[in-house]
Write a protein that holds these residues in place. Structure first.
Motif, PDB file in Angstrom:
ATOM      1  N   GLN A 189     122.152  17.504   4.597  1.00 16.29           N
ATOM      2  CA  GLN A 189     121.709  16.238   4.027  1.00 16.29           C
ATOM      3  C   GLN A 189     120.190  16.158   3.989  1.00 16.29           C
ATOM      4  O   GLN A 189     119.597  15.703   2.996  1.00 16.29           O
ATOM      5  CB  GLN A 189     122.270  15.076   4.852  1.00 16.29           C
ATOM      6  N   GLN A 190     119.540  16.640   5.061  1.00 23.60           N
ATOM      7  CA  GLN A 190     118.080  16.637   5.096  1.00 23.60           C
ATOM      8  C   GLN A 190     117.504  17.566   4.024  1.00 23.60           C
ATOM      9  O   GLN A 190     116.510  17.234   3.362  1.00 23.60           O
ATOM     10  CB  GLN A 190     117.595  17.056   6.484  1.00 23.60           C
ATOM     11  N   ASP A 193     117.899  15.860   0.633  1.00 26.64           N
ATOM     12  CA  ASP A 193     116.911  14.791   0.476  1.00 26.64           C
ATOM     13  C   ASP A 193     115.526  15.381   0.189  1.00 26.64           C
ATOM     14  O   ASP A 193     114.765  14.845  -0.632  1.00 26.64           O
ATOM     15  CB  ASP A 193     116.861  13.927   1.734  1.00 26.64           C
ATOM     16  N   GLN A 194     115.199  16.487   0.867  1.00 24.18           N
ATOM     17  CA  GLN A 194     113.905  17.124   0.655  1.00 24.18           C
ATOM     18  C   GLN A 194     113.791  17.682  -0.757  1.00 24.18           C
ATOM     19  O   GLN A 194     112.739  17.578  -1.413  1.00 24.18           O
ATOM     20  CB  GLN A 194     113.704  18.246   1.688  1.00 24.18           C
TER      21      GLN A 194
END
Length: 210
Positions: A189-190, A193-194
């Motif tokens: 997820q990170q 998002d990045q």
């Protein structure tokens, strides 16, 4: 020393220890007034056995404590004590040879011979660890049945402890797998998002004109 109500032995257990069992035995046919104590709980096994000189003279006692998780199995068997047989034969020959010249010495040797020959056969309780090492307790052959019953009860505690450890290991493994999966989802997820943020910075939306 006073006997505990739970096991009829002199051992005491800490608060929280459960499934306490135990019994007392004669260490040999001859030394019936002495006692070997064996007791166990859901955490440990303890036993206390008298030490003797020439199989007849008491010389204190030895005590051993074994964590239950270190025990792989509990075995019983009938033991032939070669040392007692040899000493019994030696004392018997010496006693017979001394009877004619010194009756008192001859009788003393014959008594020692009788003691050692009576201890030739004994019942033995073995606590076997995972590496195959053994802690052994010898008792009178006349109390073999009682020893076998106690061994079965201790073996049940060992099996219950093994099952408990397996269950705990299974729960720990499931928790680790869940934690790993959760961390993997968070990392993905990170990263997503990045990537979205990077794409928005590189290719901003064109301004609207009238």
């Amino acid at each position: 020393m006073a006997e505990t109500q739970q096991t009829m032995t002199e051992f005491t257990y800490a608060t929280g220890e459960t499934d306490v069992i135990g019994d007392r035995f004669s260490p040999s046919v001859v030394l019936f007034w002495l006692r070997t104590s064996v007791a166990a709980s859901d955490m440990r096994v303890m036993y206390k056995s008298p030490n003797t000189l020439l199989g007849v003279i008491p010389l204190g006692s030895s005590t051993q404590t074994i964590p239950l998780r270190n025990i792989a199995s509990v075995d019983t068997n009938t033991k032939f004590n070669l040392g007692s047989f040899v000493w019994g034969a030696v004392f018997l020959v010496a006693g017979l040879s001394f009877l004619s010249s010194s009756a008192l010495v001859g009788i003393l040797f014959l008594l020692l011979a009788a003691v050692n020959l009576a201890n030739t056969m004994s019942a033995q309780l073995d606590f076997v660890n995972q590496a195959g090492g053994r802690n052994s307790v010898k008792v009178s052959i006349l109390e073999k049945d009682k020893l076998m019953q106690l061994a079965q009860n201790i073996q049940q505690l060992v099996f219950a402890d093994v099952e408990g450890l397996r269950h705990q290991e299974s729960m720990d493994m499931a928790q680790k797998q869940y934690t790993a999966q959760t961390n993997s989802v968070l990392i993905q997820q990170q990263m997503l998002d990045q990537q979205r943020k990077t794409a928005a910075d590189v290719d901003p939306s064109p301004a609207q004109t009238e």
